[in-house]
Motif scaffolding. Structure first.
Motif, mmCIF file in Angstrom:
data_model
loop_
_atom_site.group_PDB
_atom_site.id
_atom_site.type_symbol
_atom_site.label_atom_id
_atom_site.label_comp_id
_atom_site.label_asym_id
_atom_site.label_seq_id
_atom_site.Cartn_x
_atom_site.Cartn_y
_atom_site.Cartn_z
ATOM 1 N N THR A 296 0.823 -1.205 0.000
ATOM 2 C CA THR A 296 0.000 0.000 0.000
ATOM 3 C C THR A 296 0.858 1.256 0.000
ATOM 4 O O THR A 296 2.059 1.218 0.325
ATOM 5 C CB THR A 296 -0.921 0.045 1.230
ATOM 6 O OG1 THR A 296 -0.109 0.218 2.414
ATOM 7 C CG2 THR A 296 -1.732 -1.237 1.355
ATOM 8 N N LYS B 24 1.577 10.388 -13.026
ATOM 9 C CA LYS B 24 0.748 9.898 -14.133
ATOM 10 C C LYS B 24 1.009 10.698 -15.409
ATOM 11 O O LYS B 24 1.015 10.145 -16.516
ATOM 12 C CB LYS B 24 -0.734 9.975 -13.756
ATOM 13 C CG LYS B 24 -1.209 8.832 -12.872
ATOM 14 C CD LYS B 24 -2.724 8.798 -12.800
ATOM 15 C CE LYS B 24 -3.233 7.503 -12.149
ATOM 16 N NZ LYS B 24 -4.708 7.408 -12.174
ATOM 17 N N MET C 211 2.163 1.621 -10.250
ATOM 18 C CA MET C 211 1.139 2.555 -10.704
ATOM 19 C C MET C 211 0.254 1.935 -11.781
ATOM 20 O O MET C 211 -0.981 2.092 -11.755
ATOM 21 C CB MET C 211 1.804 3.824 -11.237
ATOM 22 C CG MET C 211 2.524 4.650 -10.164
ATOM 23 S SD MET C 211 3.665 5.887 -10.852
ATOM 24 C CE MET C 211 2.497 7.017 -11.625
ATOM 25 N N ASN D 150 -1.985 -0.952 -10.269
ATOM 26 C CA ASN D 150 -3.031 -0.502 -9.355
ATOM 27 C C ASN D 150 -3.842 0.674 -9.892
ATOM 28 O O ASN D 150 -4.772 1.130 -9.223
ATOM 29 C CB ASN D 150 -2.401 -0.109 -8.010
ATOM 30 C CG ASN D 150 -1.877 -1.301 -7.245
ATOM 31 O OD1 ASN D 150 -2.631 -2.108 -6.708
ATOM 32 N ND2 ASN D 150 -0.546 -1.439 -7.188
ATOM 33 N N ASN D 151 -3.466 1.170 -11.074
ATOM 34 C CA ASN D 151 -4.134 2.339 -11.647
ATOM 35 C C ASN D 151 -4.187 3.482 -10.628
ATOM 36 O O ASN D 151 -5.231 4.078 -10.378
ATOM 37 C CB ASN D 151 -5.550 1.995 -12.125
ATOM 38 C CG ASN D 151 -6.140 3.103 -12.983
ATOM 39 O OD1 ASN D 151 -5.410 3.859 -13.631
ATOM 40 N ND2 ASN D 151 -7.458 3.220 -12.980
ATOM 41 N N ARG D 152 -3.028 3.760 -10.037
ATOM 42 C CA ARG D 152 -2.924 4.780 -8.990
ATOM 43 C C ARG D 152 -1.843 5.790 -9.329
ATOM 44 O O ARG D 152 -0.937 5.531 -10.106
ATOM 45 C CB ARG D 152 -2.559 4.116 -7.651
ATOM 46 C CG ARG D 152 -3.671 3.276 -7.011
ATOM 47 C CD ARG D 152 -4.665 4.148 -6.251
ATOM 48 N NE ARG D 152 -4.005 4.977 -5.255
ATOM 49 C CZ ARG D 152 -3.683 4.572 -4.014
ATOM 50 N NH1 ARG D 152 -3.921 3.323 -3.639
ATOM 51 N NH2 ARG D 152 -3.114 5.406 -3.155
ATOM 52 N N GLU D 153 -1.929 6.953 -8.690
ATOM 53 C CA GLU D 153 -0.873 7.957 -8.769
ATOM 54 C C GLU D 153 0.321 7.477 -7.944
ATOM 55 O O GLU D 153 0.178 6.657 -7.027
ATOM 56 C CB GLU D 153 -1.387 9.301 -8.239
ATOM 57 C CG GLU D 153 -0.385 10.453 -8.240
ATOM 58 C CD GLU D 153 0.165 10.775 -9.622
ATOM 59 O OE1 GLU D 153 1.158 10.112 -9.997
ATOM 60 O OE2 GLU D 153 -0.379 11.688 -10.287
ATOM 61 N N PRO E 83 2.582 7.133 -5.125
ATOM 62 C CA PRO E 83 2.303 7.464 -3.722
ATOM 63 C C PRO E 83 3.245 8.516 -3.151
ATOM 64 O O PRO E 83 2.850 9.294 -2.269
ATOM 65 C CB PRO E 83 2.459 6.119 -3.004
ATOM 66 C CG PRO E 83 3.294 5.279 -3.907
ATOM 67 C CD PRO E 83 2.950 5.716 -5.298
ATOM 68 N N GLU F 117 1.706 11.721 -4.549
ATOM 69 C CA GLU F 117 0.374 11.972 -3.978
ATOM 70 C C GLU F 117 0.461 12.367 -2.505
ATOM 71 O O GLU F 117 -0.290 13.240 -2.042
ATOM 72 C CB GLU F 117 -0.491 10.719 -4.133
ATOM 73 C CG GLU F 117 -1.933 10.911 -3.668
ATOM 74 C CD GLU F 117 -2.794 9.688 -3.945
ATOM 75 O OE1 GLU F 117 -4.005 9.734 -3.605
ATOM 76 O OE2 GLU F 117 -2.275 8.700 -4.502
#
Length: 445
Positions: A141, A168, A195, A198-201, A203, A206
Motif C-alpha cells: 500500500t 501519471k 502505478m 493498481n491504476n494509482r498515482e 504514492p 500523492e
C-alpha cells in the motif's frame, strides 16, 4: 534557539556543528556556507540519528563529492563482503555510501553501515519494500511505502532517493514518446509497475507532504530521483526526462518551504555534446539545487570499462555544474561489483571529481597538482608517492620494474627529461651512455 533541520537552522541564522565541520573541510567562510544552505544551493545531509557522521557539504562552491553504491541482493545476500566494501570505500575517501540492498537482512546491514560510517549514508527505500513486507509489489500500500521510508530515517540514513517525479503525467509522456531502453531506473521501473498494476498515482507524489514530515523530523535530505534518466545515449534529453525534471523543480520548492534539504538526481547515459546543456537545464529548472549524476556514461559500447566512460562524463558534468558524482565500476551492466571493481570505480570517479574541481576553480584544488609536479621535477619519488591519489598502486608499479638508476624509471632510464633538464640547467653533463663512475667533463668547462 531550536531548529529542526540544517536548512531551518540556516534560515534562522544558526551555525550548526555540521556547518562548522564543512566550513573547515572546504576552507569556506561559515557564514557564506550558512547562507548557501538557507537558499538550498548547498545540502549537508546529516540525520540526527547518524552519530558516527563526519558531515560533508554538497553544492555550489564546494568540492565535487563522490558516492559509492553497494548492498546485498537475492543473488548475493552475504553481509560480510559488503561490510568489507564499506570499510574500503571509507579508506578510499568516498564521501557518501548508498546502501542499495534489496533482499535478506537489509535492516541489519543498514544499521551496521550507519554505525561504522563517517561518510553520509543514502538508501532507496523502494528497493527494500518488497523484501521488507515479503509481498508482491502490487499488494504493497501507499502507506506501507511511506512506512519503509520512515524506518530508514529512524535508522539514521542521511539521504533517501525518492522517485517522486514519476507522476501519471510523466508516465503518459513516456508512453507517447517511445524509448529505445524504456525506464532503466530500478526504483522508477518498480514504481511505474505499481502505478500501472493498481491504476494509482505515484504514492510519493500523492503523499509528498507526508514524506516531508518524515524528512523534517529526522533531518533526512531528499534526493529526488530521476526515474526517467536515459539508459542509452539514444534516449538522452528526451521528453520523459525533461517532463520529470520540471516536476522535480516544483517539488524542490515545496520541500524547501518545509526546510527539507534537496539534491536532484540526474542523467545516466548521455553523449558528451548533451552534457553541458543538461547541467544548465537542471540548475535552471530546479532553482540551483545540488545536482547528483550517475556518470553520465558517454557511450554504450564499453561493458567492462564503464568506470572510464563514466569518468569522462563525470568530469565534464561536474566542470559544468554537477556537484555530486555517483561512481560506476567496471562491472556496471554485468554483475555485482567485487572489492577490486569498487576500488577501480572509486579511483576513476575521484579523478573525475578532482579534475572538475580544477576547472571550477575550487579553492586549493590546483595546489595538489602543483605539489605533485614539483616532486616530479625534483625526482622526489617518496613525495610523489605520498601525493598519489592511489599510493598503493603507484608504489606497486614502481617496485615491479625498478630502474638501474633510481633517479629515473624503466620507461626512460637516463634519457629521463626531468633528470637531464635538472642536470643541464645546473651546469652538469647529462651522462646518458657512460656509467656514473666514469670521469666526465662539465659542459661549462
Amino acid at each position: 534557539m531550536n531548529y529542526t533541520t540544517q536548512m531551518d537552522a540556516a534560515k534562522k541564522g544558526i551555525i550548526t556543528k555540521e556547518m562548522q565541520i564543512v566550513s573547515e573541510k572546504e576552507n569556506i567562510d561559515v557564514n557564506l556556507l550558512r547562507d548557501l544552505v538557507a537558499n538550498g544551493k548547498v545540502a549537508i545531509p546529516a540525520n540526527k540519528n547518524h552519530k558516527s557522521l563526519s558531515a560533508e557539504g554538497v553544492g555550489e562552491g564546494l568540492r565535487t563529492k563522490i558516492n559509492v553504491n553497494l548492498g546485498i541482493s537475492k543473488d548475493c545476500p552475504n553481509i560480510e563482503p559488503e561490510i568489507e566494501k564499506v570499510k574500503k570505500a571509507i579508506d578510499l575517501k568516498a564521501e557518501a555510501i548508498m546502501d542499495l540492498s534489496s533482499f535478506g537482512k537489509t535492516e541489519e546491514f543498514r544499521k551496521k553501515v550507519v554505525e561504522i560510517s563517517p561518510a553520509m549514508i543514502g538508501t532507496v527505500p523502494m528497493y527494500d519494500a518488497v523484501g521488507f513486507y515479503d509481498r508482491e509489489l502490487q499488494d504493497i500500500t501507499a502507506q506501507e511505502f511511506l512506512d519503509v521510508v520512515e524506518k530508514h530515517a529512524k535508522d539514521g540514513v542521511d539521504f533517501v532517493t525518492i522517485h517522486a517525479g514519476l507522476t501519471k503525467v510523466t508516465c503518459d509522456t513516456f508512453k507517447k514518446n517511445k524509448r529505445l531502453t524504456n525506464i532503466v531506473s530500478r526504483g522508477g521501473s518498480l514504481l511505474f509497475a505499481w502505478m500501472e498494476l493498481n491504476n494509482r498515482e505515484n504514492p510519493f507524489y500523492e503523499y509528498f507532504d507526508k514524506l516531508l514530515d518524515i524528512c523534517e523530523e529526522y533531518d533526512v535530505t531528499l534526493s529526488l530521483g530521476d526515474a526517467c534518466r536515459p539508459g542509452s545515449i539514444n534516449d538522452s534529453t528526451d521528453a520523459s526526462q525533461i517532463e520529470e525534471l520540471i516536476i522535480l523543480g516544483e517539488l524542490t520548492k515545496r520541500a524547501w518551504e518545509r526546510n527539507v534539504q534537496v539534491i536532484i538526481e540526474g542523467p545516466g547515459h548521455m553523449p558528451i555534446n548533451d552534457i553541458k546543456a543538461n547541467m544548465l537545464l537542471q540548475k535552471k529548472l530546479c532553482h540551483g539545487a545540488p545536482f547528483y549524476v550517475l556518470g553520465p556514461i558517454v557511450t554504450d559500447i564499453a561493458p567492462g570499462y564503464d568506470h572510464i566512460t563514466s569518468a569522462i562524463g563525470g568530469a565534464i558534468a561536474a566542470s559544468c555544474g554537477a556537484d555530486f558524482l555517483c561512481y560506476v565500476t567496471p562491472a556496471e551492466h554485468l554483475r555485482l561489483p567485487t572489492l577490486e571493481d569498487m576500488k577501480e570505480g572509486i579511483m576513476a570517479t575521484r579523478i573525475a571529481a578532482h579534475s572538475a574541481d580544477i576547472a571550477k576553480g575550487i579553492k586549493g584544488a590546483k595546489d595538489w597538482d602543483y605539489q605533485m609536479s614539483e616532486a616530479r621535477k625534483n625526482l622526489d619519488w617518496e613525495k610523489m608517492f605520498d601525493l598519489c591519489i592511489d599510493e598503493e598502486k603507484a608504489r606497486k608499479f614502481r617496485k615491479e620494474s625498478m630502474p638501474k638508476h633510481e633517479d629515473s624509471c624503466t620507461m626512460c632510464g637516463k634519457m629521463c627529461s626531468m633528470r637531464n633538464m635538472n642536470k643541464i640547467l645546473d651546469g652538469q653533463d647529462i651522462n646518458i651512455l657512460r656509467d656514473d663512475n666514469e670521469n666526465v667533463t662539465s659542459c661549462n668547462q
